[in-house]
Design an enzyme around this catalytic site. Structure first.
Site, PDB file in Angstrom:
ATOM      1  N   LYS A 256       0.842  -1.209   0.000  1.00 18.02           N
ATOM      2  CA  LYS A 256       0.000   0.000   0.000  1.00 18.02           C
ATOM      3  C   LYS A 256       0.870   1.249   0.000  1.00 18.02           C
ATOM      4  O   LYS A 256       0.618   2.212  -0.739  1.00 18.02           O
ATOM      5  CB  LYS A 256      -0.930  -0.012   1.230  1.00 18.02           C
ATOM      6  CG  LYS A 256      -1.995  -1.104   1.168  1.00 18.02           C
ATOM      7  CD  LYS A 256      -2.713  -1.320   2.493  1.00 18.02           C
ATOM      8  CE  LYS A 256      -3.674  -2.505   2.391  1.00 18.02           C
ATOM      9  NZ  LYS A 256      -4.314  -2.854   3.658  1.00 18.02           N
TER      10      LYS A 256
ATOM     11  N   GLN B 187      -4.324  -1.275   9.990  1.00 17.27           N
ATOM     12  CA  GLN B 187      -4.189  -2.611   9.405  1.00 17.27           C
ATOM     13  C   GLN B 187      -4.645  -3.677  10.408  1.00 17.27           C
ATOM     14  O   GLN B 187      -4.206  -3.679  11.560  1.00 17.27           O
ATOM     15  CB  GLN B 187      -2.720  -2.849   9.001  1.00 17.27           C
ATOM     16  CG  GLN B 187      -2.481  -4.175   8.299  1.00 17.27           C
ATOM     17  CD  GLN B 187      -3.147  -4.251   6.924  1.00 17.27           C
ATOM     18  OE1 GLN B 187      -3.112  -3.294   6.151  1.00 17.27           O
ATOM     19  NE2 GLN B 187      -3.748  -5.389   6.613  1.00 17.27           N
TER      20      GLN B 187
ATOM     21  N   ASP C 218     -11.093   2.547   4.487  1.00 15.12           N
ATOM     22  CA  ASP C 218     -11.377   1.105   4.434  1.00 15.12           C
ATOM     23  C   ASP C 218     -12.887   0.839   4.397  1.00 15.12           C
ATOM     24  O   ASP C 218     -13.306  -0.269   4.078  1.00 15.12           O
ATOM     25  CB  ASP C 218     -10.767   0.398   5.654  1.00 15.12           C
ATOM     26  CG  ASP C 218      -9.471  -0.333   5.317  1.00 15.12           C
ATOM     27  OD1 ASP C 218      -9.234  -0.609   4.120  1.00 15.12           O
ATOM     28  OD2 ASP C 218      -8.704  -0.629   6.254  1.00 15.12           O
TER      29      ASP C 218
END
Ligand code: NDP
Length: 283
Positions: free
Chosen positions: A49, A93, A116
Site C-alpha cells: 500500500k 491494518q 477502508d
C-alpha cells in the site's frame, strides 16, 4: 477456457485517470497507515500500500507501533490523525493484537476519513444504497466485473463468506447492481447446489481450493478473493483454479486478480476523500 480477469492490468489501466485527478488537487492526497505488532502478512500488505501511495505522490504518514501498544495509545494516534488536515484517509491494518478491541478502534476513525469503509456510519450508508466509502476489496471485485462487461442485472450471484470486510459488503454491492444474491457461510446446507446455480460466484472464505471446479456452472464468472499459502509456498485461491477455468466464462487468478485491485481501490478511496474534503463537502 475462461477469460482471465487480470487485476494488475486493470489497475495499470486505471492509473492515468487517477493521476489526472491527483494532479488537479491543490495538495497531494494524504494517507495514514497504522500497523501494530509484527504480523508478517500485515507487513507485506502495508508495504504494498505504501509503495503504491508513494508512486502516486501521496503525502504519507506511516506508524509502526509495538505489539505492546495500549488501546488508549492507539486511540490517541487515531484522534491526532482525525484532526490532521493533510490526512484524507486513515487505515488501521488488521488484525490487531488480542488486547486491543478492533471494533472500538475502527469506530474512532473519522467516518469522513475511513478509506477502508469499516466504520458503522459508512456500512450503514452502503446498506442504504448510498455509499460514501466502499470497502476496498469488494470495490475492486465490482471494478473487475464492470471492466469485463459482465451483465449483472438479473444475474444470480452467489457470495461464499459473510465477513464485514469482504462477503457482506460484496453481497450489498451485487444487490445494488440488481443481482439476485445468495450469501453462503459455514452453516450453509448444500453449498455445492448454491454454487452450481451461480452466474456470478464470489469466493471469500480463506480455505485453499475449497470450491471444486466441477461445482462451477458452465459459463459462470468467478471472482476468487481467497489468498491461501500452501506448505510448498504457493499461493492459491478458494476455488480450484484449473478445473474452474475449464468451465467458467471468466475467472480471476490468484495471485494477480483481486489482490492488486484491493490496493488500487484504497488509492481511489483516498483520492475520493481528498476531493470531497477539499471541496468542503460530505458524500
Ligand atoms: P473471514 O475468516 O473473516 O471470513 C470467512 C468466511 O467464510 C466466514 O463468513 C465463514 O462463515 C465462511 N466460511 C468458513 N468456512 C466455510 C465453509 N466451509 N463453507 C462456507 N463458508 C465458510 O475471512 P475474510 O472475509 O477476511 O477473508 C476471506 C479470504 O479472502 C481470506 O483468504 C483472505 O486472505 C482473503 N482476502 C483477500 C483480500 C484481497 O485483497 N484479495 C482482502 C481480504 C481478504 P461464518 O461466518 O459462518 O464463520
Amino acid at each position: 477456457m475462461a477469460r482471465i480477469l487480470d487485476g494488475r492490468r486493470l489497475g495499470r489501466n486505471m492509473g492515468p485517470a487517477l493521476r489526472a485527478r491527483i494532479a488537479a488537487l491543490p495538495r497531494p492526497p494524504g494517507l495514514a497507515v497504522i500497523r501494530v505488532g509484527d504480523d508478517p502478512a500485515s507487513a507485506v500488505y502495508v508495504a504494498s500500500k505504501q509503495k503504491r501511495a508513494q508512486r502516486l505522490g501521496f503525502h504519507q504518514e506511516s506508524l509502526h507501533l509495538p505489539a505492546s501498544t495500549t488501546q488508549a495509545d492507539l486511540l490517541a494516534h487515531v484522534a491526532r490523525l482525525n484532526d490532521d488536515d493533510r490526512i484524507d484517509g486513515i487505515l488501521v491494518q488488521l488484525p490487531l493484537p488480542g488486547h486491543i478491541d478492533a471494533t472500538v478502534v475502527l469506530d474512532h476513525i473519522d467516518p469522513e476519513k475511513d478509506v477502508d469503509g469499516f466504520h458503522p456510519e459508512n456500512v450503514g450508508l452502503l446498506s442504504q444504497g448510498r455509499p460514501r466509502f466502499v470497502p476496498c476489496t469488494p470495490r475492486g471485485c465490482m471494478a473487475l466485473l464492470e471492466d469485463a462487461g459482465v451483465e449483472l442485472s438479473g444475474a444470480h450471484a452467489v457470495v461464499v463468506g459473510r465477513s464485514n470486510i469482504v462477503g457482506r459488503p460484496m453481497a450489498m454491492l451485487l444487490e445494488k447492481a440488481h443481482c439476485t444474491v445468495t450469501l453462503c457461510h459455514s452453516r450453509t446446507v448444500d453449498l455445492a447446489g448454491h454454487v452450481g446455480r451461480a452466474d456470478v460466484l464470489v469466493a471469500a472464505v480463506g480455505r485453499p481450493e475449497m470450491i471444486p471446479g466441477a461445482w462451477v456452472k458452465p459459463g459462470a464468472v468467478v471472482i476468487d478473493v481467497g489468498i491461501n499459502r500452501l506448505d510448498d509456498g504457493r499461493l492459491v485461491g478458494d476455488v480450484e483454479f484449473g478445473a474452474a477455468e475449464a468451465r467458467a466464462a471468466a475467472i480471476t487468478p490468484v495471485p494477480g486478480g483481486v489482490g492488486p485491485m484491493t490496493i488500487t481501490m484504497l488509492m481511489h478511496n483516498t483520492v475520493d476523500s481528498a476531493e470531497r474534503r477539499l471541496a468542503g463537502r460530505s458524500a
